[in-house]
Design a protein around this motif. Structure first.
Motif, mmCIF file in Angstrom:
data_model
loop_
_atom_site.group_PDB
_atom_site.id
_atom_site.type_symbol
_atom_site.label_atom_id
_atom_site.label_comp_id
_atom_site.label_asym_id
_atom_site.label_seq_id
_atom_site.Cartn_x
_atom_site.Cartn_y
_atom_site.Cartn_z
ATOM 1 N N ASP A 1 -35.551 37.596 -7.459
ATOM 2 C CA ASP A 1 -36.776 37.789 -6.688
ATOM 3 C C ASP A 1 -36.504 38.007 -5.200
ATOM 4 O OD1 ASP A 1 -38.224 37.423 -9.006
ATOM 5 O OD2 ASP A 1 -38.440 35.265 -8.683
ATOM 6 N N LEU A 2 -35.294 37.747 -4.742
ATOM 7 C CA LEU A 2 -34.966 37.894 -3.333
ATOM 8 C C LEU A 2 -34.822 39.362 -2.966
ATOM 9 C CD1 LEU A 2 -32.291 35.065 -2.993
ATOM 10 C CD2 LEU A 2 -34.657 34.996 -2.215
ATOM 11 N N PRO A 3 -35.250 39.775 -1.746
ATOM 12 C CA PRO A 3 -35.082 41.164 -1.330
ATOM 13 C C PRO A 3 -33.608 41.488 -1.126
ATOM 14 C CG PRO A 3 -35.843 39.827 0.501
ATOM 15 C CD PRO A 3 -35.902 38.954 -0.721
ATOM 16 N N PRO A 4 -33.212 42.751 -1.315
ATOM 17 C CA PRO A 4 -31.811 43.107 -1.091
ATOM 18 C C PRO A 4 -31.418 42.885 0.359
ATOM 19 C CG PRO A 4 -33.173 45.074 -1.362
ATOM 20 C CD PRO A 4 -34.027 43.897 -1.719
ATOM 21 N N ARG A 5 -30.198 42.404 0.577
ATOM 22 C CA ARG A 5 -29.669 42.184 1.924
ATOM 23 C C ARG A 5 -28.773 43.357 2.262
ATOM 24 N NH1 ARG A 5 -31.971 38.185 4.855
ATOM 25 N NH2 ARG A 5 -30.075 37.151 5.533
ATOM 26 N N LEU A 6 -29.069 44.035 3.343
ATOM 27 C CA LEU A 6 -28.428 45.300 3.680
ATOM 28 C C LEU A 6 -27.468 45.129 4.854
ATOM 29 C CD1 LEU A 6 -31.744 47.316 3.553
ATOM 30 C CD2 LEU A 6 -30.022 47.215 1.742
ATOM 31 N N ALA A 7 -26.370 45.892 4.830
ATOM 32 C CA ALA A 7 -25.379 45.829 5.904
ATOM 33 C C ALA A 7 -24.947 47.237 6.274
ATOM 34 C CB ALA A 7 -24.170 45.009 5.458
ATOM 35 N N LEU A 8 -24.419 47.383 7.478
ATOM 36 C CA LEU A 8 -23.817 48.633 7.896
ATOM 37 C C LEU A 8 -22.347 48.641 7.481
ATOM 38 C CD1 LEU A 8 -25.278 48.944 11.511
ATOM 39 C CD2 LEU A 8 -26.024 50.173 9.457
ATOM 40 N N ASN A 9 -21.857 49.813 7.155
ATOM 41 C CA ASN A 9 -20.463 49.971 6.748
ATOM 42 C C ASN A 9 -19.695 50.641 7.878
ATOM 43 O OD1 ASN A 9 -18.014 50.498 5.578
ATOM 44 N ND2 ASN A 9 -18.815 51.595 3.801
ATOM 45 N N ALA A 10 -18.788 49.883 8.520
ATOM 46 C CA ALA A 10 -18.038 50.395 9.668
ATOM 47 C C ALA A 10 -16.812 51.200 9.276
ATOM 48 C CB ALA A 10 -17.620 49.243 10.573
ATOM 49 N N GLY A 11 -16.550 51.352 7.982
ATOM 50 C CA GLY A 11 -15.399 52.137 7.544
ATOM 51 C C GLY A 11 -14.123 51.327 7.489
ATOM 52 N N GLU A 12 -13.053 52.004 7.133
ATOM 53 C CA GLU A 12 -11.758 51.345 6.952
ATOM 54 C C GLU A 12 -11.016 51.227 8.279
ATOM 55 O OE1 GLU A 12 -10.652 49.968 4.162
ATOM 56 O OE2 GLU A 12 -12.561 50.516 3.234
ATOM 57 N N PRO A 13 -10.362 50.097 8.526
ATOM 58 C CA PRO A 13 -9.590 49.947 9.765
ATOM 59 C C PRO A 13 -8.286 50.713 9.710
ATOM 60 C CG PRO A 13 -9.321 48.016 8.381
ATOM 61 C CD PRO A 13 -10.346 48.891 7.694
ATOM 62 N N ALA A 14 -7.722 50.930 10.892
ATOM 63 C CA ALA A 14 -6.398 51.542 10.970
ATOM 64 C C ALA A 14 -5.382 50.610 10.319
ATOM 65 C CB ALA A 14 -6.022 51.795 12.426
ATOM 66 N N THR A 15 -4.386 51.193 9.662
ATOM 67 C CA THR A 15 -3.382 50.397 8.958
ATOM 68 C C THR A 15 -2.030 50.488 9.660
ATOM 69 O OG1 THR A 15 -2.877 52.273 7.502
ATOM 70 C CG2 THR A 15 -4.541 50.711 6.754
ATOM 71 N N GLY A 16 -1.163 49.523 9.358
ATOM 72 C CA GLY A 16 0.154 49.506 9.955
ATOM 73 C C GLY A 16 0.147 48.872 11.333
ATOM 74 N N GLU A 17 1.319 48.779 11.942
ATOM 75 C CA GLU A 17 1.444 48.223 13.283
ATOM 76 C C GLU A 17 1.217 49.330 14.297
ATOM 77 O OE1 GLU A 17 4.975 46.042 13.962
ATOM 78 O OE2 GLU A 17 4.775 44.777 12.176
ATOM 79 N N LEU A 18 0.102 49.246 14.996
ATOM 80 C CA LEU A 18 -0.272 50.259 15.967
ATOM 81 C C LEU A 18 -0.227 49.686 17.374
ATOM 82 C CD1 LEU A 18 -3.327 51.809 14.078
ATOM 83 C CD2 LEU A 18 -0.976 52.644 14.114
ATOM 84 N N THR A 19 0.269 50.469 18.320
ATOM 85 C CA THR A 19 0.277 50.065 19.716
ATOM 86 C C THR A 19 -1.037 50.483 20.346
ATOM 87 O OG1 THR A 19 2.669 50.357 19.863
ATOM 88 C CG2 THR A 19 1.437 50.286 21.938
ATOM 89 N N PRO A 20 -1.792 49.526 20.909
ATOM 90 C CA PRO A 20 -3.073 49.897 21.516
ATOM 91 C C PRO A 20 -2.886 50.962 22.593
ATOM 92 C CG PRO A 20 -2.875 47.514 21.343
ATOM 93 C CD PRO A 20 -1.527 48.082 20.993
ATOM 94 N N ALA A 21 -3.801 51.911 22.617
ATOM 95 C CA ALA A 21 -3.722 52.979 23.617
ATOM 96 C C ALA A 21 -4.020 52.455 25.013
ATOM 97 C CB ALA A 21 -4.697 54.094 23.250
ATOM 98 N N ILE A 22 -4.816 51.378 25.108
ATOM 99 C CA ILE A 22 -5.223 50.827 26.399
ATOM 100 C C ILE A 22 -4.813 49.361 26.437
ATOM 101 C CG2 ILE A 22 -7.179 50.380 27.932
ATOM 102 C CD1 ILE A 22 -8.635 52.646 26.382
ATOM 103 N N ASN A 23 -3.979 49.006 27.394
ATOM 104 C CA ASN A 23 -3.487 47.631 27.510
ATOM 105 C C ASN A 23 -4.519 46.798 28.252
ATOM 106 O OD1 ASN A 23 -1.855 45.370 27.415
ATOM 107 N ND2 ASN A 23 -0.652 45.971 29.213
ATOM 108 N N ALA A 24 -5.609 46.490 27.553
ATOM 109 C CA ALA A 24 -6.708 45.744 28.157
ATOM 110 C C ALA A 24 -7.559 45.152 27.047
ATOM 111 C CB ALA A 24 -7.547 46.653 29.058
ATOM 112 N N THR A 25 -8.413 44.202 27.423
ATOM 113 C CA THR A 25 -9.326 43.581 26.469
ATOM 114 C C THR A 25 -10.761 44.023 26.763
ATOM 115 O OG1 THR A 25 -9.507 41.621 27.878
ATOM 116 C CG2 THR A 25 -7.851 41.577 26.119
#
Length: 205
Positions: free
Chosen positions: A27-51
């Protein structure tokens, strides 16, 4: 002993009544979410050295809700019956933007103010629209975000408005949410590219 029994009995009956009123899972309404897609895989060096901190977007009360908004007139917002997002729309959008940033692995860290109390940059946004527009013969999903990027000294590096429209294939709930997800993805990606350009310039020697 008798008085104790008389006090406990109504409580037991009350609890029994409460349990019987709980909705069944179906009886509960469907709970909906956005799909952000798949993350990058492997060890990647950030392009920008900042937070980067992504703040919770500001929004009008019409969008600060769990409900899926429908525009049926220039001044009229209604909601899809029997459907809800998994969180309030501002929180949903903020997490979605965070995940899109993380998928690109641009920064050393991306999070909210709790995750990153101190950061090099902060992205502030406000939700101008996040809805299905049914004011014309061809309904479409519309996502519009205002954005402001500031550095750790609170200097404003830039402001911009991002907006995308995606036609809705049918009135089915799944098609409506697909269109909103596609519009949110395109809007977020434009926002990310703009943020990348500004932060790259700001961190260049």
């Amino acid at each position: 002993m008798t008085s104790t029994y008389l006090r406990v009995l109504p409580l037991a009956l009350l609890l029994t009544g409460c349990v019987s009123l709980l909705p069944k899972a179906g009886d509960l309404p469907p709970r909906l979410a956005l799909n952000a897609g798949e993350p990058a895989t492997g060890e990647l060096t950030p392009a920008i050295n900042a937070t980067l901190v992504v703040g919770d977007p500001d929004s009008a009360s019409a969008y600060n809700t769990f409900l899926v908004a429908i525009a049926r007139g220039p001044y009229e917002i209604q909601y899809i019956e029997n459907a809800q997002w998994t969180d309030r729309v501002p929180v949903l959008v903020r997490r979605f933007i965070e995940q899109r940033f993380e998928n690109r692995a641009l920064f050393t860290a991306v999070g909210d103010r709790v995750d990153l109390p101190v950061s090099d940059f902060e992205l502030q946004t406000d939700i101008r629209s996040f809805e299905i527009d049914e004011t014309s013969d061809q309904p479409f999903a519309r996502v519009t975000l205002g954005a402001k990027l500031i550095d750790r000294r609170k200097k404003v590096l830039g402001t911009k408005i991002f907006s995308e429209r995606v036609p809705v294939r049918s009135a089915e709930l799944g098609d409506r949410i697909d269109a909103l997800n596609e519009a949110a993805t395109a809007t977020a990606d434009d926002l990310i590219e703009w943020t990348e350009r500004l932060t790259t310039t700001a961190t260049s020697p």
